[in-house]
Design a protein around this motif. Structure first.
Motif, PDB file in Angstrom:
ATOM      1  N   LEU A  13      -1.017 -11.741  -5.493  1.00 40.65           N
ATOM      2  CA  LEU A  13      -1.307 -10.372  -4.806  1.00 40.65           C
ATOM      3  C   LEU A  13      -0.664 -10.208  -4.014  1.00 40.65           C
ATOM      4  CD1 LEU A  13      -4.847 -12.333  -4.887  1.00 40.65           C
ATOM      5  CD2 LEU A  13      -4.318 -10.520  -6.513  1.00 40.65           C
ATOM      6  N   ALA A  14       0.542 -10.819  -3.176  1.00 40.07           N
ATOM      7  CA  ALA A  14       0.682 -10.174  -1.984  1.00 40.07           C
ATOM      8  C   ALA A  14       2.480  -9.057  -3.015  1.00 40.07           C
ATOM      9  CB  ALA A  14       2.167 -11.225  -0.815  1.00 40.07           C
ATOM     10  N   SER A  15       2.405  -9.856  -3.596  1.00 50.39           N
ATOM     11  CA  SER A  15       3.835  -8.595  -4.126  1.00 50.39           C
ATOM     12  C   SER A  15       2.596  -7.383  -4.772  1.00 50.39           C
ATOM     13  CB  SER A  15       4.401  -9.132  -5.405  1.00 50.39           C
ATOM     14  OG  SER A  15       4.955 -10.211  -5.068  1.00 50.39           O
ATOM     15  N   PHE A  16       1.934  -7.367  -4.876  1.00 46.73           N
ATOM     16  CA  PHE A  16       1.369  -6.208  -5.329  1.00 46.73           C
ATOM     17  C   PHE A  16       0.891  -5.605  -4.926  1.00 46.73           C
ATOM     18  CE2 PHE A  16      -3.063  -3.880  -6.479  1.00 46.73           C
ATOM     19  CZ  PHE A  16      -3.001  -3.082  -7.351  1.00 46.73           C
ATOM     20  N   PHE A  17       0.132  -5.806  -3.387  1.00 50.16           N
ATOM     21  CA  PHE A  17      -0.394  -5.200  -1.670  1.00 50.16           C
ATOM     22  C   PHE A  17       0.619  -4.819  -1.651  1.00 50.16           C
ATOM     23  CE2 PHE A  17      -4.496  -7.570  -2.645  1.00 50.16           C
ATOM     24  CZ  PHE A  17      -5.192  -6.215  -3.220  1.00 50.16           C
ATOM     25  N   THR A  18       2.134  -5.530  -1.159  1.00 51.98           N
ATOM     26  CA  THR A  18       3.272  -4.733  -0.897  1.00 51.98           C
ATOM     27  C   THR A  18       3.293  -3.179  -1.284  1.00 51.98           C
ATOM     28  OG1 THR A  18       3.808  -6.586  -0.129  1.00 51.98           O
ATOM     29  CG2 THR A  18       4.800  -5.487  -0.031  1.00 51.98           C
ATOM     30  N   TYR A  19       3.345  -3.528  -2.639  1.00 50.24           N
ATOM     31  CA  TYR A  19       3.519  -3.197  -3.701  1.00 50.24           C
ATOM     32  C   TYR A  19       3.663  -1.184  -3.868  1.00 50.24           C
ATOM     33  CZ  TYR A  19       5.445   0.602  -7.638  1.00 50.24           C
ATOM     34  OH  TYR A  19       5.241   1.293  -8.083  1.00 50.24           O
ATOM     35  N   ARG A  20       1.821  -1.781  -3.896  1.00 51.27           N
ATOM     36  CA  ARG A  20       1.150  -0.548  -3.849  1.00 51.27           C
ATOM     37  C   ARG A  20       0.814  -0.094  -2.507  1.00 51.27           C
ATOM     38  NH1 ARG A  20      -0.327   2.709  -7.619  1.00 51.27           N
ATOM     39  NH2 ARG A  20      -1.621   3.615  -6.312  1.00 51.27           N
ATOM     40  N   LEU A  21       0.267  -0.762  -1.648  1.00 50.32           N
ATOM     41  CA  LEU A  21       0.794   0.405   0.015  1.00 50.32           C
ATOM     42  C   LEU A  21       1.952   0.291   1.400  1.00 50.32           C
ATOM     43  CD1 LEU A  21      -2.368  -2.363   1.330  1.00 50.32           C
ATOM     44  CD2 LEU A  21      -2.261  -0.118   0.183  1.00 50.32           C
ATOM     45  N   ILE A  22       3.000  -0.361   0.485  1.00 53.34           N
ATOM     46  CA  ILE A  22       4.189  -0.215   1.313  1.00 53.34           C
ATOM     47  C   ILE A  22       5.564   0.238   0.511  1.00 53.34           C
ATOM     48  CG2 ILE A  22       6.101  -1.084   2.902  1.00 53.34           C
ATOM     49  CD1 ILE A  22       3.668  -2.627   3.175  1.00 53.34           C
ATOM     50  N   ILE A  23       5.104  -0.196  -0.190  1.00 56.52           N
ATOM     51  CA  ILE A  23       6.789   0.388  -1.491  1.00 56.52           C
ATOM     52  C   ILE A  23       6.420   2.078  -2.067  1.00 56.52           C
ATOM     53  CG2 ILE A  23       8.455  -0.335  -3.224  1.00 56.52           C
ATOM     54  CD1 ILE A  23       8.640  -3.189  -2.357  1.00 56.52           C
ATOM     55  N   TYR A  24       5.515   1.602  -2.641  1.00 57.39           N
ATOM     56  CA  TYR A  24       5.016   2.814  -3.785  1.00 57.39           C
ATOM     57  C   TYR A  24       4.810   4.028  -2.368  1.00 57.39           C
ATOM     58  CZ  TYR A  24       2.764   6.137  -6.605  1.00 57.39           C
ATOM     59  OH  TYR A  24       2.113   7.656  -7.245  1.00 57.39           O
ATOM     60  N   PRO A  25       4.384   3.718  -2.035  1.00 57.23           N
ATOM     61  CA  PRO A  25       4.340   5.163  -1.203  1.00 57.23           C
ATOM     62  C   PRO A  25       4.745   5.460  -0.195  1.00 57.23           C
ATOM     63  CG  PRO A  25       2.162   3.199  -0.255  1.00 57.23           C
ATOM     64  CD  PRO A  25       3.176   2.964  -1.642  1.00 57.23           C
ATOM     65  N   ILE A  26       5.431   4.762   0.216  1.00 57.95           N
ATOM     66  CA  ILE A  26       7.576   5.253   1.088  1.00 57.95           C
ATOM     67  C   ILE A  26       7.961   5.131  -0.162  1.00 57.95           C
ATOM     68  CG2 ILE A  26       9.302   4.778   1.927  1.00 57.95           C
ATOM     69  CD1 ILE A  26       7.697   2.242   3.424  1.00 57.95           C
ATOM     70  N   PHE A  27       8.429   4.904  -1.660  1.00 53.95           N
ATOM     71  CA  PHE A  27       9.575   5.776  -2.575  1.00 53.95           C
ATOM     72  C   PHE A  27       9.346   6.746  -3.410  1.00 53.95           C
ATOM     73  CE2 PHE A  27      10.779   1.653  -0.389  1.00 53.95           C
ATOM     74  CZ  PHE A  27      12.043   2.322   1.000  1.00 53.95           C
ATOM     75  N   PHE A  28       7.754   5.922  -4.189  1.00 48.92           N
ATOM     76  CA  PHE A  28       7.987   6.022  -5.574  1.00 48.92           C
ATOM     77  C   PHE A  28       6.231   7.745  -5.048  1.00 48.92           C
ATOM     78  CE2 PHE A  28       9.379   2.481  -5.928  1.00 48.92           C
ATOM     79  CZ  PHE A  28      10.507   2.306  -7.017  1.00 48.92           C
ATOM     80  N   SER A  29       6.045   8.143  -4.436  1.00 51.98           N
ATOM     81  CA  SER A  29       4.251   8.316  -4.537  1.00 51.98           C
ATOM     82  C   SER A  29       5.049   9.622  -4.244  1.00 51.98           C
ATOM     83  CB  SER A  29       3.545   8.330  -3.457  1.00 51.98           C
ATOM     84  OG  SER A  29       3.452   9.961  -3.228  1.00 51.98           O
ATOM     85  N   PRO A  30       4.784  11.114  -5.072  1.00 55.42           N
ATOM     86  CA  PRO A  30       5.468  12.308  -5.083  1.00 55.42           C
ATOM     87  C   PRO A  30       5.557  12.657  -4.090  1.00 55.42           C
ATOM     88  CG  PRO A  30       3.661  12.064  -6.875  1.00 55.42           C
ATOM     89  CD  PRO A  30       3.413  10.843  -6.339  1.00 55.42           C
ATOM     90  N   LEU A  31       4.873  12.109  -2.750  1.00 50.96           N
ATOM     91  CA  LEU A  31       4.451  12.820  -1.929  1.00 50.96           C
ATOM     92  C   LEU A  31       5.846  11.778  -0.828  1.00 50.96           C
ATOM     93  CD1 LEU A  31       0.983  13.149  -0.503  1.00 50.96           C
ATOM     94  CD2 LEU A  31       2.134  14.882  -1.742  1.00 50.96           C
ATOM     95  N   SER A  32       6.837  11.870  -1.250  1.00 52.37           N
ATOM     96  CA  SER A  32       7.361  10.500  -0.356  1.00 52.37           C
ATOM     97  C   SER A  32       8.792  11.730  -0.730  1.00 52.37           C
ATOM     98  CB  SER A  32       8.183   9.142  -1.492  1.00 52.37           C
ATOM     99  OG  SER A  32       8.719   9.471  -2.873  1.00 52.37           O
TER     100      SER A  32
END
Ligand code: HEM
Length: 425
Positions: A13-32
Motif C-alpha cells: 500500500l505504501a509503495s502504491f500511494f508513494t508512486y501515485r501521489l509522489i513519483i507519478y506526478p513528479i516524474f511521469f504525469s504528462p504535466l511533469s
C-alpha cells in the motif's frame, strides 16, 4: 505469519500511494514536463492555495510566467496559462471547473456564474443578453429615471453635504452602495430598490428602509456580509406578486426580474413556483454581489488615481464638458481611464479555472490530460511587459490609441462579455 502478511500489505500500500501521489506526478504525469515553480506544486494543490490565502498567489504566478513563459504547472492536476492563444483555446470552449459550484445560492440553485455545463450556461446568458446590451441600456427610459434618482437625487446632494461639512467618506463602501441601489432598481424596479446611498453616514443606519431588517449590521466594512439570501428572495417574492396581480410596476419596471420570471414561468413542463422564485433570486443575488464588488473596486481605484493627479482631473473634466452626447464611447479619455484602472486593479483578477476536455488537449505544445484545471489571471496578463511597457505604472494614455495587441491581452471582464457590455468598456 500474520505479522509478516500485514507488513507485506502495508509495504504494498505504501509503495502504491508513494508512486501515485509522489513519483507519478513528479516524474511521469504528462504535466511533469511543464515548468513547475516549486516541486511541491507537483504533489499538492495546497501549495498554491496557501499562497492564495497569503495573498501572494498572483505575484508568484507573475514571477514564474515571466521566468518560464506562457504555461506553468501550479498543482498535480492544474496549470496556469498566460497567452492570448491560451485564452482562446481555453475560454472559448471548455467547461467551468467544479470550483464554481460553490457560488450556487439557496443550497444548490445555480446561476449564470456558477453553472458548469456550457450549454445551460449559454442558454441562461441568452435570456438576459438583450436587456444588458449597450444599445438597449442607452435607449431605456427606466435607466434614465434610475440614473436621475440614484446619481442626481441621492449621491450628488450627499457628496455636497459631506464636502460642506468637511467630512470624510469611505468611498469604497459608498460606491458599493450606489452600485447596489442602481442595479437593484434595474432588477426590481425603483420603488423596491435598496436605498443604501442616502442612508450612508447615518448613525444608526438601516441600509434598507421600511420593515426590512438592516443588511449590514456592522459599521466596519470588513465585517460586511454579502447581500443576504433571504433579503433577495423577499424582493423576488414581492416583485412577483406585483406581476402576478398585474399591479402597476411603479416608477420603473423590474426589468431583469421580469425577464427571468416570465421565461421560467413559461417552461414546459411547468416549474414549481418556489423553484422559479429561487432560481430568479439565485441569479439576481449573484449579480447584485458582482455589481457591488466590481464597481466599488474599479471606481475606488479610479478615484484614487484621479485624486493624485490634478492633470488627469482637468483632462477628464474638459472632455466631459465639451461633449454633449450620452454615448460614453465618444469619450476616449474616460474610456482610457477606466480601461487602465481595470488593467491595473482588475476585480476578479483570477484564476477562473476551466476543465480540460475528456480527450485532453494540447496547449503550447504540451499535452494536457482530461480533468486538468486550466486557468488564467488578468493580474498576470495585464502585467505582460512586452504588451504593456512599465506595467505597474498607471498610464491611461497608453490606450490613446490602443494597439490590437493590447486589446487582445486586456482581460478585465474575463471572457464574459455579459458584464463587459454593462460597463461599456
Ligand atoms: C467593472 C466592473 C466589473 C468587472 C471588472 C467584472 C469582471 C468580471 C469577470 C472577470 C468575470 C469572470 C469571472 C469568472 O469567470 O471567474 C465576470 C463575470 C460575471 N460578471 Fe462581472 N464584472 C463587473 C461588473 C459586473 C456587473 C455590474 C454585473 C451585473 C450584472 C456583473 C455580472 C457578472 C456575471 C453574471 C458574471 C458571470 C458571467 C458568466 O459566467 O457568463 N459584473 N465579471
Amino acid at each position: 505469519m500474520n505479522f509478516l502478511l500485514s507488513l507485506f500489505v502495508l509495504a504494498v500500500l505504501a509503495s502504491f500511494f508513494t508512486y501515485r501521489l509522489i513519483i507519478y506526478p513528479i516524474f511521469f504525469s504528462p504535466l511533469s514536463k511543464i515548468p513547475t515553480p516549486n516541486f511541491l506544486c507537483s504533489i499538492t494543490e495546497y501549495f498554491s492555495h496557501y499562497l492564495s490565502w497569503r495573498e501572494q498567489e498572483f505575484d508568484w504566478l507573475l514571477k514564474h510566467h515571466r521566468q518560464h513563459g506562457p504555461l506553468v504547472r501550479t498543482g498535480p492536476t492544474s496549470v496556469s496559462i498566460n497567452s492570448v492563444e491560451g485564452l482562446r483555446q481555453v475560454y472559448m470552449s471548455l467547461e467551468k471547473h467544479p470550483f464554481y459550484a460553490q457560488f450556487h445560492n439557496y443550497n444548490d440553485i445555480p446561476n449564470m456564474f456558477s453553472t458548469l455545463d456550457s450549454q445551460r450556461h449559454s442558454a441562461q446568458k441568452r435570456i438576459l443578453s438583450g436587456i444588458f446590451a449597450k444599445s438597449y441600456l442607452q435607449r431605456s427610459d427606466d435607466i434614465r429615471s434610475i440614473s436621475e434618482e440614484v446619481f442626481d437625487k441621492r449621491l450628488a446632494p450627499m457628496l455636497e453635504h459631506l464636502a460642506d461639512a468637511g467630512r470624510h467618506v469611505n468611498v469604497f463602501e459608498l460606491f458599493g452602495f450606489v452600485a447596489t441601489d442602481f442595479y437593484s432598481a434595474y432588477a426590481f424596479g425603483l420603488d423596491r430598490s435598496t436605498q443604501f446611498t442616502q442612508n450612508h453616514g447615518h448613525e444608526n443606519r438601516p441600509y434598507i428602509t421600511g420593515d426590512q431588517q438592516s443588511i449590514y449590521e456592522s459599521k466596519d466594512p470588513r465585517d460586511r456580509v454579502w447581500f443576504p439570501e433571504d433579503e433577495c428572495l423577499a424582493l423576488c417574492k414581492e416583485t412577483a406578486k406585483t406581476i402576478d396581480e398585474k399591479q402597476s410596476p411603479g416608477t420603473t419596471s423590474p426589468i431583469i426580474f421580469e425577464k427571468l420570471y416570465s421565461h421560467l414561468s413559461t417552461q414546459q413542463p411547468p416549474l414549481p413556483k418556489d423553484l422559479i422564485l429561487k432560481t430568479c433570486a439565485s441569479e439576481l443575488r449573484d449579480q447584485l454581489i458582482a455589481t457591488e464588488e466590481g464597481l466599488a473596486i474599479v471606481l475606488t481605484y479610479a478615484l484614487h488615481h484621479l485624486s493624485k493627479s490634478p492633470t488627469l482631473q482637468s483632462r477628464l473634466r474638459a472632455e466631459i464638458k465639451t461633449t454633449n452626447t450620452t454615448d460614453l464611447d465618444a469619450l476616449p479619455f474616460l474610456n482610457a481611464l477606466i480601461t487602465e484602472t481595470i488593467r491595473l486593479h482588475a476585480p476578479g483578477a483570477g484564476r477562473q479555472p476551466r476543465l480540460a476536455p475528456s480527450q485532453g488537449m494540447t496547449l503550447h505544445d504540451h499535452y494536457i490530460p482530461a480533468g486538468t484545471s486550466i486557468s488564467a489571471s488578468s493580474y498576470v496578463l495585464h502585467r505582460t511587459s512586452s504588451v504593456f511597457p512599465s506595467p505597474e505604472t498607471f498610464n491611461p494614455d497608453r490606450w490613446l490609441p490602443a494597439t490590437e495587441e493590447m486589446k487582445r491581452w486586456w482581460w478585465g471582464f474575463g471572457s464574459e462579455v455579459s458584464c463587459g457590455s454593462v460597463q461599456g468598456v
